[in-house]
Design a protein around this motif. Sequence first.
Motif, PDB file in Angstrom:
ATOM      1  N   UNK A 231      74.607  54.159  25.641  1.00  0.00           N
ATOM      2  CA  UNK A 231      74.270  53.590  24.345  1.00  0.00           C
ATOM      3  C   UNK A 231      74.301  52.068  24.417  1.00  0.00           C
ATOM      4  N   UNK A 232      73.314  51.423  23.777  1.00  0.00           N
ATOM      5  CA  UNK A 232      73.293  49.966  23.735  1.00  0.00           C
ATOM      6  C   UNK A 232      74.260  49.500  22.652  1.00  0.00           C
ATOM      7  N   UNK A 233      75.099  48.536  22.990  1.00  0.00           N
ATOM      8  CA  UNK A 233      76.069  48.036  22.030  1.00  0.00           C
ATOM      9  C   UNK A 233      76.323  46.558  22.282  1.00  0.00           C
ATOM     10  N   UNK A 234      76.972  45.910  21.323  1.00  0.00           N
ATOM     11  CA  UNK A 234      77.298  44.500  21.469  1.00  0.00           C
ATOM     12  C   UNK A 234      76.063  43.621  21.419  1.00  0.00           C
ATOM     13  N   UNK A 235      76.253  42.363  21.750  1.00  0.00           N
ATOM     14  CA  UNK A 235      75.158  41.399  21.727  1.00  0.00           C
ATOM     15  C   UNK A 235      74.287  41.551  22.971  1.00  0.00           C
ATOM     16  N   UNK A 236      72.981  41.627  22.742  1.00  0.00           N
ATOM     17  CA  UNK A 236      71.999  41.726  23.830  1.00  0.00           C
ATOM     18  C   UNK A 236      70.946  40.648  23.571  1.00  0.00           C
ATOM     19  N   UNK A 237      71.254  39.399  23.872  1.00  0.00           N
ATOM     20  CA  UNK A 237      70.345  38.303  23.507  1.00  0.00           C
ATOM     21  C   UNK A 237      68.965  38.416  24.135  1.00  0.00           C
ATOM     22  N   UNK A 238      68.887  38.883  25.397  1.00  0.00           N
ATOM     23  CA  UNK A 238      67.586  39.026  26.049  1.00  0.00           C
ATOM     24  C   UNK A 238      66.714  40.051  25.352  1.00  0.00           C
ATOM     25  N   UNK A 239      67.325  41.198  25.033  1.00  0.00           N
ATOM     26  CA  UNK A 239      66.582  42.260  24.346  1.00  0.00           C
ATOM     27  C   UNK A 239      66.129  41.792  22.971  1.00  0.00           C
ATOM     28  N   UNK A 240      67.038  41.148  22.231  1.00  0.00           N
ATOM     29  CA  UNK A 240      66.711  40.679  20.893  1.00  0.00           C
ATOM     30  C   UNK A 240      65.582  39.653  20.927  1.00  0.00           C
ATOM     31  N   UNK A 252      73.009  51.821  19.821  1.00  0.00           N
ATOM     32  CA  UNK A 252      72.850  53.220  20.216  1.00  0.00           C
ATOM     33  C   UNK A 252      71.508  53.452  20.875  1.00  0.00           C
ATOM     34  N   UNK A 253      70.705  54.350  20.298  1.00  0.00           N
ATOM     35  CA  UNK A 253      69.338  54.588  20.764  1.00  0.00           C
ATOM     36  C   UNK A 253      68.323  53.875  19.892  1.00  0.00           C
ATOM     37  N   UNK A 254      68.791  52.947  19.073  1.00  0.00           N
ATOM     38  CA  UNK A 254      67.870  52.222  18.216  1.00  0.00           C
ATOM     39  C   UNK A 254      66.840  51.422  18.977  1.00  0.00           C
ATOM     40  N   UNK A 255      67.170  51.064  20.229  1.00  0.00           N
ATOM     41  CA  UNK A 255      66.213  50.327  21.062  1.00  0.00           C
ATOM     42  C   UNK A 255      64.901  51.088  21.225  1.00  0.00           C
ATOM     43  N   UNK A 256      64.964  52.434  21.109  1.00  0.00           N
ATOM     44  CA  UNK A 256      63.754  53.246  21.327  1.00  0.00           C
ATOM     45  C   UNK A 256      62.702  52.982  20.265  1.00  0.00           C
ATOM     46  N   UNK A 257      63.098  52.393  19.109  1.00  0.00           N
ATOM     47  CA  UNK A 257      62.109  52.083  18.085  1.00  0.00           C
ATOM     48  C   UNK A 257      61.180  50.945  18.509  1.00  0.00           C
ATOM     49  N   UNK A 258      61.561  50.198  19.555  1.00  0.00           N
ATOM     50  CA  UNK A 258      60.688  49.157  20.103  1.00  0.00           C
ATOM     51  C   UNK A 258      59.763  49.709  21.183  1.00  0.00           C
ATOM     52  N   UNK A 259      59.966  50.995  21.549  1.00  0.00           N
ATOM     53  CA  UNK A 259      59.130  51.653  22.555  1.00  0.00           C
ATOM     54  C   UNK A 259      57.978  52.348  21.847  1.00  0.00           C
ATOM     55  N   UNK A 260      56.817  52.361  22.476  1.00  0.00           N
ATOM     56  CA  UNK A 260      55.626  52.995  21.886  1.00  0.00           C
ATOM     57  C   UNK A 260      55.957  54.434  21.494  1.00  0.00           C
ATOM     58  N   UNK A 261      55.426  54.871  20.346  1.00  0.00           N
ATOM     59  CA  UNK A 261      55.754  56.201  19.828  1.00  0.00           C
ATOM     60  C   UNK A 261      55.427  57.322  20.812  1.00  0.00           C
ATOM     61  N   UNK A 262      54.386  57.143  21.624  1.00  0.00           N
ATOM     62  CA  UNK A 262      54.039  58.174  22.613  1.00  0.00           C
ATOM     63  C   UNK A 262      55.016  58.197  23.783  1.00  0.00           C
ATOM     64  N   UNK A 263      55.724  57.088  23.992  1.00  0.00           N
ATOM     65  CA  UNK A 263      56.615  56.980  25.152  1.00  0.00           C
ATOM     66  C   UNK A 263      58.087  57.100  24.785  1.00  0.00           C
ATOM     67  N   UNK A 264      58.421  56.982  23.479  1.00  0.00           N
ATOM     68  CA  UNK A 264      59.825  56.881  23.082  1.00  0.00           C
ATOM     69  C   UNK A 264      60.631  58.116  23.463  1.00  0.00           C
ATOM     70  N   UNK A 265      60.193  59.304  23.034  1.00  0.00           N
ATOM     71  CA  UNK A 265      60.974  60.500  23.310  1.00  0.00           C
ATOM     72  C   UNK A 265      61.040  60.821  24.802  1.00  0.00           C
TER      73      UNK A 265
END
Length: 708
Positions: A231-240, A252-265
């Motif tokens: 799970x992604x947690x804490x500060x992630x300045x590069x990702x942000x 958590x898995x919220x990062x997956x919302x930045x992934x294309x809908x066809x590729x996320x799952x």
Amino acid sequence: LHLTPPDLHHEEERILKQILAGKPIKNFETQRMAKDGRRLQVSLTISPIKDAEGKVVGASKIVRDITERKQAEERLRESEQFTRRVLDNLFAFVGVTTADGTVTDTNRAPLEAAGIPASEVIGKKFWDCYWWNYSPEIQAQLRDACERAASGEIMRYDVPVRMAGDTRVWIDFQIAPLRDTEGRITHLIPSAMDIAVRRAAEEKLRESEERFRVAALAVNDLIWTNNAQGMMEGEQPGWAQFTGQTQEEYQGHGWARAVHSDDAQPTIDAWNTAVAEKRLFEFEHRLRRHDGAWRSCSVRAIPVLGGDGEIREWVGVHNDITERKQAEEALREAMADIERASRAKDDFLAALSHELRTPLTPVLMTATALEGDMALPLEVRDQLSMMRRNIELEARLIDDLLDITRISRGKLGIAPVPTDLHELIQHTAEIVRSDGLTKQVRIVFILEAKRHHALADPARLQQVIWNLIKNALKFTPTGGTITVSTRNDAEGWIVVSVEDTGIGISAAALPHVFNAFEQGDIAGQHRYGGLGLGLAISHAIVEVHGGALRAESSGLGLGATFSMSLGTVDAPAATATAPAAARLPAPRRALRLLIVEDHEATRTVLTRLLSRDGHTVTTAGTVHEALLAFGAARFDLVVSDLGLPDGSGLDLMRELQRQRPVPGIALSGYGMEEDLRQTKEAGFVAHLVKPVNLDQLRQLLTQLTDAH
């Protein structure tokens, strides 16, 4: 402030003993509990108070709150540990050197991958210590880069490096200066990254006929960390910064919302599997950048293990491969375009051959029939013979075009049998001898090979010999000599050589003589005729036979020699080869023939010549006429063209076989492997490619008569 149990008793004892001994306590760091329950980090300074006799009668105490300082120090330690973990797990090399280039520190992953202890790197000069096999030039280049970086420049080089086993890789080196607070350069930061994949992609693009121009882009890696559970947690300045997501959004898995809908799952599923199995994670997906653009990324995450072997966290890297993906797609589209163009070219050649062959058939049949008519004067028969040879030459040129297509598709097939090469050479000599006499070129045959049988396709091998002699005749001037000889080499192979005293081949042109559509570097080459295909086809035929065809020449004006080498086999117990020019007799009994041909001249000639042989001939020009004729009478054999105005000869034969099975011979200007397969599947027992020689048709009729 007061002491926190259970430390109260022991700490007070130590402090009291030291004070009673008259010793002051300076900057003693401990913890105290404030009245409001907060735990504080404090620094104590306690000094004993003595009387006139030096006896300790009391103490003075100074308490300083150092909680914020200790918290800052703890954050600094955590940051340094995080940076060390990232660097140690980054596969690219990153080091630290003094200003003179002496290595003081380095990340561990590339060293461990190469099996190099850190002790072999630390303390050495950067350009001397690394495990690649530098050339002296590259060592000097890196030493110069360190010296220039020490003066304040940031140096970057792409250099080829030879690894163990003489493998060459491309490395991107960067050396940057590091300054202290006063601006003085105290250290250098060298880094090295394997860019072999990028270089290979660039090379492929350059080789694609300059169809695409792609500049290499320096892409900064996006580095992130996840906890042990993935799970992604804490500060992630590069990702942000890259995605524009807030800390709350990517948890958590919220990062997956930045992934294309066809590729996320699929990404989440693959990621959870890697986490569960505690193994390296590698994936590709599309990631939305902060500006909304979708970027193709290659993702790689490595588990970081603690001393107990358990995963402490995951360190991942996103590498932007959008440009590479676009280049690959463009290359695929280009290859598809090339394939479509190649198919169109092949279809055009096949159609062209059909259109050229069809009108040759009646002319060739008529010339062949009249040539054998002994009632005609000899001079007329000689002229008819000349006409027949030229028509056959025209057909041979058409066959050459189709052979090139077969070779390019890898479908040049042979039917090998034990073959006497001396007999093939003698038969070929009969064909080309008149050409030599006409041009006043002497052709000499010296057949000395003791072993002169090979496992070969006689028709294809005769084509090679014919091409070699015709090529020699083409480039040998009047009065010259062509010598055709055979011998056995040291391995027992037969070597057939065709040597001429012609115009020769320059050293520059010699390597290209077997290329299609080339005739060397001959000035005004088209005056010699031909398409420049014979040698290319011959070379391919000999290679299919497992042999070799070589060309030699001492230069322009000094003639040329072409030598064919083939493995030999024992001569069969008995061989009987009919003379090439022998005329075949008509079938032993008359046949009832149905001729289906829409080309009127061909239909007329076939009817006249086959009727002269005693056959009963019924003709049709369309599928409809053929079906009507077939329903009205019985026939021993059907001879049908394939391209008819109202349908295909293939469909006609299928319908005839359904009604009443009958042998069929297909006539067509198309003669590729696919054409032969289709006629066989439709029910034809033979396929004759136009222009059709009358003797060839007579032979086939005789065989079918004997078989039925």
